[in-house]
Design an enzyme around this catalytic site. Structure first.
Site, PDB file in Angstrom:
ATOM      1  CE1 TYR A   1     -22.937 -14.588 -21.896  1.00 34.23           C
ATOM      2  CE2 TYR A   1     -23.989 -12.871 -23.207  1.00 34.23           C
ATOM      3  CZ  TYR A   1     -24.036 -14.113 -22.588  1.00 34.23           C
ATOM      4  OH  TYR A   1     -25.181 -14.882 -22.667  1.00 34.23           O
TER       5      TYR A   1
ATOM      6  CG  HIS B   1     -22.302 -19.129 -23.366  1.00 33.55           C
ATOM      7  ND1 HIS B   1     -22.844 -20.247 -22.756  1.00 33.55           N
ATOM      8  CD2 HIS B   1     -22.467 -18.114 -22.474  1.00 33.55           C
ATOM      9  CE1 HIS B   1     -23.291 -19.936 -21.562  1.00 33.55           C
ATOM     10  NE2 HIS B   1     -23.078 -18.640 -21.362  1.00 33.55           N
TER      11      HIS B   1
ATOM     12  CD  GLU C   1     -20.987 -19.244 -16.803  1.00 31.87           C
ATOM     13  OE1 GLU C   1     -20.099 -18.377 -16.645  1.00 31.87           O
ATOM     14  OE2 GLU C   1     -22.182 -18.978 -16.963  1.00 31.87           O
TER      15      GLU C   1
ATOM     16  CE1 TYR D   1     -31.696 -11.043 -17.055  1.00 37.32           C
ATOM     17  CE2 TYR D   1     -33.053 -12.639 -15.881  1.00 37.32           C
ATOM     18  CZ  TYR D   1     -32.799 -11.884 -17.012  1.00 37.32           C
ATOM     19  OH  TYR D   1     -33.643 -11.954 -18.081  1.00 37.32           O
TER      20      TYR D   1
END
Length: 428
Positions: A129, A134, A199, A244
């Protein structure tokens, strides 16, 4: 690491390589291809052709020949970096010196006649990540006053993905089914994802590896980078929102990931290495195990990234793909690739040759640099209008997403990654 293979004056006797937008002789990526119904074999892209490395093994360094007889790149990635560099140098000589033309030319195949396959047997896949813009943009959608969680600037955030559903460019993506729950609903429902997204990422193939319990020191981490590819880690945003917590994404991410088939080697990328951008004032310094002066001085890489979309209506109207956004690694990446590898192994995890790491979505600071529709549409609240009048909050069936990338530096020949593309099929 910069040598004669990067010489901008070097030309190939394969005419289409000279001035080629992706695969000039300064690139020499590695991949796996087949022709007709024949077996898969390792090759190198040169202009509009692919050269069969197994067939050339008698002309190549003896140390690499056994690895070139395999149908995947894992054994080649497991070799010492010196052997991989020697292979590149020899290929560059063979394809630039016309005295070798008679030996090599019979083993060239038009790329248009070949099928590309996954370049490696991917044993494990980890998605990071590292795109701070983002992370900020997504965080603002859910936590407007505190978009970044407190750990982000201290530790490279990642999670283990699903290796079995990674596919090469061109394989269609079936829209996933799963559970979703509307904010005003009493219970979840089951059905196709309505918030399917792309993505924009880079994939990192691991070279060498490490023994279980033996971390990779950051000074040695660059030797464990076999090369890079493009990665589209498709995401079902509505499935993810419901599932999640507490363990992270599951069905929202495991249905399909697309990679470009050519591995742009670490050696090819040497001229495009750069200093890691300085952290903003007030940001913490990386902990000592992640902080190396050489990595900070040259651990970043300069790559321009682009996302395009081609809808069914655009195809019917013979329209070209439309660019949705452009970004760059220097603007996006808060952590270096070496830091990802070191952190991944610091607890004792054994990485293996052919494992794949994803960078996470590489968005720049501006809206035009967003690496996902989630960002471009402000979480679906502001639809994106295309040139033909269509709008998109998220992807529709029939949409095709195309990722491209170019490594560029003054004084050197730029090299491309090829395409990473796939279109969306309706849910089962």
């Amino acid at each position: 690491m910069i040598d004669q293979t990067h010489d901008p004056k070097r030309q190939s006797w394969v005419d289409s390589a000279n001035g080629h937008s992706d695969f000039p002789i300064q690139n020499l990526p590695l991949g796996v291809f087949s022709v007709g119904g024949e077996a898969r074999r390792i090759g190198t892209a040169i202009g509009d052709y692919i050269v069969d490395l197994k067939a050339l093994s008698g002309l190549l360094p003896a140390e690499v020949a056994p690895a070139l007889s395999q149908p995947v790149l894992n054994d080649l990635f497991a070799l010492p970096v010196a052997d991989r560099r020697a292979l590149r140098q020899r290929l560059s000589d063979l394809l630039s010196d016309a005295r070798h033309r008679a030996e090599v030319e019979p083993h060239l195949y038009p790329a248009a006649d070949c099928r590309m396959h996954l370049p490696a047997r991917i044993g494990d896949y980890t998605d990071f990540y590292v795109g701070i813009h983002h992370a900020m943009a997504v965080g603002k959608l859910f936590r407007p006053d505190n978009p970044l969680l407190p750990n982000y600037k201290h530790v490279p955030i990642g999670y283990h993905g699903r290796a079995s559903s990674i596919r090469e460019s061109g394989v269609p993506v079936v829209r996933p089914n799963g559970q979703t729950k509307a904010p005003d609903a009493d219970a979840p429902s089951f059905g196709p994802s309505q918030r399917l997204d792309y993505e924009l990422e880079l994939g990192v193939f691991i070279a060498g590896g490490n023994a279980l319990g033996q971390p990779i020191d950051i000074k040695n981490a660059p030797d464990h980078i076999a090369g890079l590819c493009l990665l589209n880690d498709w995401s079902a945003r509505d499935l993810q929102a419901w599932e999640y917590q507490p363990l992270g994404p599951f069905l929202a991410k495991n249905f399909h990931s697309t990679i470009s088939p050519w591995v742009i080697t670490a050696e090819a990328l040497a001229p495009f290495r750069n200093a890691q951008p300085s952290r903003p004032d007030g940001d913490p310094e990386p902990l000592p195990y992640l902080n190396d002066a050489d990595d900070q001085a040259s651990g970043a890489v300069t790559i321009a990234l682009e996302v395009q979309i081609l809808t069914e209506a655009m195809r019917a109207q013979n329209l070209p793909p439309q660019t949705l956004s452009r970004s760059s690694t220097l603007a996006a990446m808060y952590w270096t690739i070496a830091q990802l590898i070191t952190h991944h192994s610091v607890g004792g995890c054994n990485l293996m040759a052919g494992d794949l790491l994803g960078t996470g979505t590489l968005s720049g600071p501006e809206k035009a640099q967003a690496g996902s529709l989630l960002e471009l549409s402000d979480g679906g609240k502001s639809p994106v209008t295309l040139a033909n009048g269509e709008t998109r909050r998220f992807l529709a069936d029939g949409d095709e997403v195309i990722l491209t990338a170019r490594a560029e530096a003054e004084g050197f020949v730029s090299i491309g990654f090829g395409q990473c593309r796939a279109h969306i099929l309706p849910a089962i």
